[in-house]
Design an enzyme around this catalytic site. Structure first.
Site, mmCIF file in Angstrom:
data_model
loop_
_atom_site.group_PDB
_atom_site.id
_atom_site.type_symbol
_atom_site.label_atom_id
_atom_site.label_comp_id
_atom_site.label_asym_id
_atom_site.label_seq_id
_atom_site.Cartn_x
_atom_site.Cartn_y
_atom_site.Cartn_z
ATOM 1 N N TYR A 1 8.429 38.958 28.110
ATOM 2 C CA TYR A 1 9.048 37.713 28.562
ATOM 3 C C TYR A 1 8.012 36.719 29.060
ATOM 4 O O TYR A 1 6.836 37.064 29.229
ATOM 5 C CB TYR A 1 10.098 37.995 29.649
ATOM 6 N N LEU B 1 -1.447 41.180 35.938
ATOM 7 C CA LEU B 1 -1.102 40.187 34.922
ATOM 8 C C LEU B 1 -2.075 39.020 35.059
ATOM 9 O O LEU B 1 -2.307 38.542 36.178
ATOM 10 C CB LEU B 1 0.336 39.694 35.141
ATOM 11 N N GLU C 1 -2.096 42.935 42.971
ATOM 12 C CA GLU C 1 -1.440 41.622 42.875
ATOM 13 C C GLU C 1 -0.085 41.708 43.579
ATOM 14 O O GLU C 1 0.334 42.773 44.005
ATOM 15 C CB GLU C 1 -1.266 41.223 41.407
HETATM 16 N N1 PDD Z 1 6.009 36.222 37.523
HETATM 17 N N2 PDD Z 1 1.768 38.904 38.472
HETATM 18 C C1 PDD Z 1 3.023 39.311 38.239
HETATM 19 C C2 PDD Z 1 3.350 40.745 38.389
HETATM 20 C C3 PDD Z 1 4.015 38.367 37.873
HETATM 21 O O1 PDD Z 1 5.269 38.778 37.645
HETATM 22 C C4 PDD Z 1 3.674 36.997 37.780
HETATM 23 C C5 PDD Z 1 4.666 35.937 37.400
HETATM 24 C C6 PDD Z 1 2.339 36.618 38.035
HETATM 25 C C7 PDD Z 1 1.876 35.196 37.920
HETATM 26 O O2 PDD Z 1 1.841 34.778 36.586
HETATM 27 P P1 PDD Z 1 2.070 33.264 36.171
HETATM 28 O O3 PDD Z 1 1.113 32.472 36.965
HETATM 29 O O4 PDD Z 1 1.764 33.248 34.720
HETATM 30 O O5 PDD Z 1 3.502 32.910 36.475
HETATM 31 C C8 PDD Z 1 1.410 37.604 38.371
HETATM 32 C C9 PDD Z 1 7.001 35.360 36.920
HETATM 33 C C10 PDD Z 1 6.972 33.967 37.425
HETATM 34 C C11 PDD Z 1 8.352 36.029 37.041
HETATM 35 O O6 PDD Z 1 8.423 37.209 36.742
HETATM 36 O O7 PDD Z 1 9.331 35.361 37.393
#
Ligand code: PDD
Length: 281
Positions: free
Chosen positions: A32, A202, A178
């Site tokens: 996703y 991630l 994280e």
């Molecule tokens: N989550 N690490 C994890 C485990 C995440 O689920 C997310 C983002 C990030 C940050 O990634 P990004 O900057 O690309 O949004 C890091 C999204 C927003 C979610 O699951 O809703």
């Protein structure tokens, strides 16, 4: 009536039907993305679409559209729903087949769904900062894949909510990885520390923007694992994600960070980030 995307088609929300034999539903066998929309414009869409294709490759799922077609379809969805500020949720599963762990013998058509969600920017959190707790990271060893399997993340976030905190900062043993849905950073003596991008985290798109901001601001970045103890000793701590953007963390468990106030370096990075947001608005 708002529309949703089902594969190539924009359909009315109440017309959406999905099979219980969808492998996403039964195994979390899919991937996703969450893409932010500011003033009707997608923020860093190319980066999100590239990551989606990388996640697909990693789970051996072939997306049956080109990146360009997908990009255009997502713009059509935003336009159709007249979304101004919010985000797009998009997922692709391996498709529909009677339940069996191994991939279906007869190749299945992946199932793509996407919808838009109106959301206000969390400006109060940006201004005042949030609290977090530390929790053991119990997830699998491919956290670099943005997979639908989020049980470890869900259980971590629930612990945070039960502790009246915004985020759970995960650690494998002593090493901070994280957040449950964000990347984590510490600043000490003007140097930014964050976990390197490997299989334990991630590679956040917002993280990539933060790296650019630091480069532009001349802030030194050290991408090395840090311990829980080191995190608690940082002058400033913040998190980043698509929906949270750059949010200061002012308390971790019982430790107050920077006397409970967002720090100057965090403010500078927030400002640099804001300039990039304004460019798409
Ligand atoms: N989550 N690490 C994890 C485990 C995440 O689920 C997310 C983002 C990030 C940050 O990634 P990004 O900057 O690309 O949004 C890091 C999204 C927003 C979610 O699951 O809703």
């Amino acid at each position: 009536m708002e529309k949703m995307l089902l594969n190539n088609d924009l359909i009315d929300n109440d017309q959406m039907k999905l099979s219980i034999n969808d492998r996403g539903y039964q195994f979390g066998d899919g991937i996703y993305e969450v893409i932010k929309v500011y003033n009707g414009n997608l923020f860093t869409p190319t980066e999100h679409i590239d990551r989606l294709y990388r996640s697909a490759d990693a789970i051996r799922l072939v997306i049956p559209y080109t990146k360009d077609v997908l990009h255009k379809t997502l713009y059509d969805l935003v336009e159709e729903n007249e979304l101004v500020d919010g985000h797009i949720y998009l997922q692709i599963t391996r498709g529909v087949s009677p339940r069996n762990h191994a991939f279906p013998i007869e190749p299945t058509e992946p199932v793509l769904i996407a919808y838009t969600q109106t959301a206000e920017r969390p400006v109060n959190n940006h201004r005042n900062g949030v609290s977090a707790i530390l929790v053991e990271d119990i997830r699998w060893l491919r956290c670099d894949i943005k997979s639908l399997n989020l049980l470890g993340n869900v259980l971590a976030k629930q612990k945070a909510h039960e502790a009246n905190c915004y985020e759970a900062i995960q650690h494998r043993g002593e090493i901070v990885t994280e957040g449950s849905s964000s990347n984590i950073y510490g600043i000490k003596n003007g140097v930014l520390y964050t976990h390197p991008t490997n299989q334990y985290i991630l590679n956040g798109i917002t993280r990539q923007v933060v790296m650019k901001c630091c480069q532009e601001l001349g802030i030194q970045v050290v991408e090395e694992p840090m311990t829980k103890e080191e995190l608690l000793q940082m002058d400033e701590v913040f998190l980043s994600s698509t929906t949270s953007e750059i949010t200061p963390i002012i308390k971790i468990d019982d430790s107050i960070i920077n006397s409970g106030k967002p720090g100057d370096f965090t403010r500078k990075i927030q400002q640099a980030f804001e300039e990039k947001v304004q460019q798409v608005m």
